[in-house]
Design an enzyme around this catalytic site. Structure first.
Site, PDB file in Angstrom:
ATOM      1  N   SER A 172       8.165   3.196  -6.942  1.00 59.11           N
ATOM      2  CA  SER A 172       7.241   4.272  -7.269  1.00 59.11           C
ATOM      3  C   SER A 172       6.403   3.954  -8.499  1.00 59.11           C
ATOM      4  CB  SER A 172       8.006   5.580  -7.521  1.00 59.11           C
ATOM      5  OG  SER A 172       7.123   6.536  -8.096  1.00 59.11           O
ATOM      6  N   ALA A 173       5.100   3.834  -8.274  1.00 56.26           N
ATOM      7  CA  ALA A 173       4.181   3.611  -9.395  1.00 56.26           C
ATOM      8  C   ALA A 173       4.104   4.852 -10.280  1.00 56.26           C
ATOM      9  CB  ALA A 173       2.796   3.269  -8.859  1.00 56.26           C
ATOM     10  N   GLN A 174       4.340   6.012  -9.698  1.00 56.85           N
ATOM     11  CA  GLN A 174       4.278   7.238 -10.503  1.00 56.85           C
ATOM     12  C   GLN A 174       5.418   7.266 -11.512  1.00 56.85           C
ATOM     13  OE1 GLN A 174       4.063  10.576  -7.834  1.00 56.85           O
ATOM     14  NE2 GLN A 174       2.046  10.002  -7.081  1.00 56.85           N
ATOM     15  N   ARG A 227       8.180  19.006  -3.818  1.00 59.28           N
ATOM     16  CA  ARG A 227       8.404  17.559  -3.994  1.00 59.28           C
ATOM     17  C   ARG A 227       9.362  17.274  -5.157  1.00 59.28           C
ATOM     18  NH1 ARG A 227       2.721  14.580  -3.761  1.00 59.28           N
ATOM     19  NH2 ARG A 227       4.107  12.764  -3.618  1.00 59.28           N
ATOM     20  N   LYS A 258      -8.500   7.197  -6.398  1.00 55.71           N
ATOM     21  CA  LYS A 258      -7.783   8.367  -6.944  1.00 55.71           C
ATOM     22  C   LYS A 258      -6.843   7.950  -8.066  1.00 55.71           C
ATOM     23  CE  LYS A 258      -5.181  10.865  -4.006  1.00 55.71           C
ATOM     24  NZ  LYS A 258      -3.773  11.020  -4.445  1.00 55.71           N
ATOM     25  N   SER A 259      -6.091   6.881  -7.862  1.00 56.50           N
ATOM     26  CA  SER A 259      -5.134   6.447  -8.884  1.00 56.50           C
ATOM     27  C   SER A 259      -5.853   6.093 -10.185  1.00 56.50           C
ATOM     28  CB  SER A 259      -4.371   5.211  -8.391  1.00 56.50           C
ATOM     29  OG  SER A 259      -3.557   5.556  -7.303  1.00 56.50           O
ATOM     30  N   ASP A 306       0.323   4.725   1.141  1.00 55.62           N
ATOM     31  CA  ASP A 306      -0.449   5.900   1.575  1.00 55.62           C
ATOM     32  C   ASP A 306      -1.178   5.659   2.895  1.00 55.62           C
ATOM     33  OD1 ASP A 306       0.344   7.344  -0.626  1.00 55.62           O
ATOM     34  OD2 ASP A 306      -1.382   6.746  -1.839  1.00 55.62           O
TER      35      ASP A 306
HETATM   36  C1  S3P Z   1       0.267   6.716  -6.836  1.00 56.73           C
HETATM   37  C2  S3P Z   1       1.489   6.205  -6.454  1.00 56.73           C
HETATM   38  C3  S3P Z   1       2.072   6.433  -5.119  1.00 56.73           C
HETATM   39  C4  S3P Z   1       1.042   6.932  -4.118  1.00 56.73           C
HETATM   40  C5  S3P Z   1       0.167   8.015  -4.708  1.00 56.73           C
HETATM   41  C6  S3P Z   1      -0.579   7.494  -5.916  1.00 56.73           C
HETATM   42  C7  S3P Z   1      -0.222   6.457  -8.198  1.00 56.73           C
HETATM   43  O1  S3P Z   1       3.101   7.396  -5.241  1.00 56.73           O
HETATM   44  O2  S3P Z   1       1.664   7.403  -2.961  1.00 56.73           O
HETATM   45  O3  S3P Z   1      -0.766   8.480  -3.770  1.00 56.73           O
HETATM   46  O4  S3P Z   1      -1.427   6.676  -8.474  1.00 56.73           O
HETATM   47  O5  S3P Z   1       0.578   6.005  -9.038  1.00 56.73           O
HETATM   48  P1  S3P Z   1       4.630   6.996  -5.568  1.00 56.73           P
HETATM   49  O6  S3P Z   1       4.703   6.513  -6.955  1.00 56.73           O
HETATM   50  O7  S3P Z   1       5.407   8.249  -5.363  1.00 56.73           O
HETATM   51  O8  S3P Z   1       4.974   5.931  -4.552  1.00 56.73           O
END
Ligand code: S3P
Length: 452
Positions: free
Chosen positions: A174-176, A129, A29-30, A327
């Site tokens: 957080s990668a996001q 969120r 997904k990422s 996750d």
């Molecule tokens: C993701 C980062 C994670 C993860 C999410 C996918 C991404 O979130 O939980 O399902 O693709 O960068 P966070 O950055 O909020 O930890």
């Protein structure tokens, strides 16, 4: 793509015979989100195979189309013709990201610095969120934010004439957030710097480099990663083969571990070290998971995984591991329910702000299915029953609330495959956000899961 309560589809999982089979899980997904975003931005053609065709990713594709990218499917491949860096168009309508935090937050970074209005909306889960974690660095770059109280969706962003490059230390793992700031840096003159004290998934850095961005990563004196990106460079189309999603693989993996006699092979799973915390933890618990034919495919590590039913023992999962398996805690909690002794999971504060409050959702689901567990502010402990005796629903009313969270739904359906009595969840339709074929794929292994 809202997710109306009226469309909830309850489902039930029942004690199943040994799971057997040779499967592939859907694309990561990422990586899928990022492939459509960078492909839609980069000049020329990007060709993507293995793309996850789940609702979350489809919404990202629609958003990129609304900003000028041309996307179509040709056989197995998705062909994206991008606009060129700096050339996104103002979308005519609000961008609806449905259930997807990644799609929404990364796109806020991607388009936030542009000098036009972009409105972001989502379903009830996404609207609850926190968006402030991404809006704060964007504000520092000069982006104007119009948001509901508390920085929740709907949010409208408008970039300044000249965005300012920032140096930003990401305050949570957080990668996001990291990715949103880097993507915002693409349309900002000068060097955007992201300081990441705790390593999180690094797909954005890898893929930005692959598309031709000038990005370097260094480790600072305190051990933090320092990522520097030069803005306004040229990006060119790429060929991307998306590997199987290790987070999705977690569900058949745990199912095979807890259903006696099982023996399955999961092919082509991404093994990026920022994503393999679940495998490591399960192996520490005594899981028989063989990593076969490890190889590189399109810049990412992949392998096939052979998983056999195992006697599991409780372990302590240290807080430092949380970003590498963030996750996977819901499904780990299911594995822990069938392990001897106690499993203690620490450092879980980020679970509170996922598609649901996953810490609470997991604890309530375990409790109504007879599992002895304790929920702390940022930890969970689970005392398991290796034979599954006494686990499962005790009445027709013991239905797990999934709170529009795909991973809660899949985790508890996995639980029911080995518990004494069936496990029921209030909705399986949300699973389509990340794993549209989950029910069929599990049925193919011999799992007894039915819509009820
Ligand atoms: C993701 C980062 C994670 C993860 C999410 C996918 C991404 O979130 O939980 O399902 O693709 O960068 P966070 O950055 O909020 O930890």
């Amino acid at each position: 793509m809202g997710h109306a309560t009226a469309l909830l589809r309850p489902a039930k999982a029942t004690k199943s015979p040994a799971l057997k089979g040779d499967i592939r899980v859907p694309g990561d997904k990422s990586i899928s989100h990022r492939a459509l975003m960078l492909g839609g931005l980069a000049a020329g053609e990007t060709r993507i195979t293995g793309l996850l065709e789940g609702e979350d990713v489809i919404n990202t594709g629609r958003a990129m189309q609304a900003m000028g990218a041309a996307i179509h499917k040709n056989g197995d491949a998705w062909i994206v013709n991008g606009v060129g860096n700096g050339c996104l168009l103002a979308p005519e309508a609000a961008l609806d990201f449905g259930n997807a935090g990644t799609g929404c937050r990364l796109t806020m970074g991607l388009v936030g610095p542009y000098d036009f209005d972009t409105t972001f909306t989502g379903d009830a889960s996404l609207s609850g969120r926190p968006m402030g974690r991404v809006l704060e660095p964007l504000r520092l770059m000069g982006v104007q934010v119009r948001a509901e109280a508390g920085d929740r969706l709907p949010v409208t962003l408008r970039g300044p004439r000249a965005p300012a490059p920032i140096s930003y230390r990401v305050p949570m793992a957080s990668a996001q957030v990291k990715s949103a700031v880097l993507l915002a840096g693409l349309n900002t003159p000068g060097i955007t710097t992201v300081i990441e004290p705790v390593l999180t998934r690094d797909h954005t850095e890898k893929m930005l480099r692959g598309f031709g961005a000038a990005l370097d990563v260094e480790t600072g004196a305190d051990g933090a990663r320092i990522i520097r990106l030069e803005g306004r460079g040229q990006l060119g189309g790429q060929i991307i083969d998306v590997p199987g999603d290790p987070s999705s693989a977690g569900f058949p993996m745990v199912a095979a571990l807890i259903v006696p006699g099982s023996d399955i092979l999961i092919r082509n799973v991404a093994m990026n070290p920022t994503r393999t915390g679940l495998i490591l933890t399960l192996q520490e618990m005594g899981a028989d998971i063989e990593i076969l034919d490890p190889r590189l495919a399109g810049g990412e590590d992949v392998a096939d995984l052979r998983v056999r039913a195992s006697e599991l023992e409780g372990v302590t999962v240290p807080a430092e591991r949380a970003p590498l398996m963030i996750d996977e805690y819901p499904v780990l909690a299911i594995a822990a329910s069938f392990a001897s002794g106690e499993t203690l999971m620490q450092g879980l504060e980020e679970l509170r702000v996922k598609e649901s409050d996953r810490l609470a959702a997991v604890a309530r689901g375990l409790e109504i299915n007879g599992v002895d567990c304790t929920e702390g502010k940022d930890w969970l402990s689970v005392r398991g029953r290796p034979d599954g005796k006494g686990l499962g629903a005790t009445s027709r009313d013991a239905v797990v609330a999934t709170w529009l969270d795909h991973r809660i739904a899949m985790s508890f359906l996995v639980m029911g495959l080995a518990s004494e009595t069936p496990v029921q969840v209030d909705d399986c339709s949300i699973i389509a956000t990340s794993f549209p074929d989950f029910m069929d794929l599990m049925a193919g292994l011999g799992a007894e899961i039915t819509e009820s």
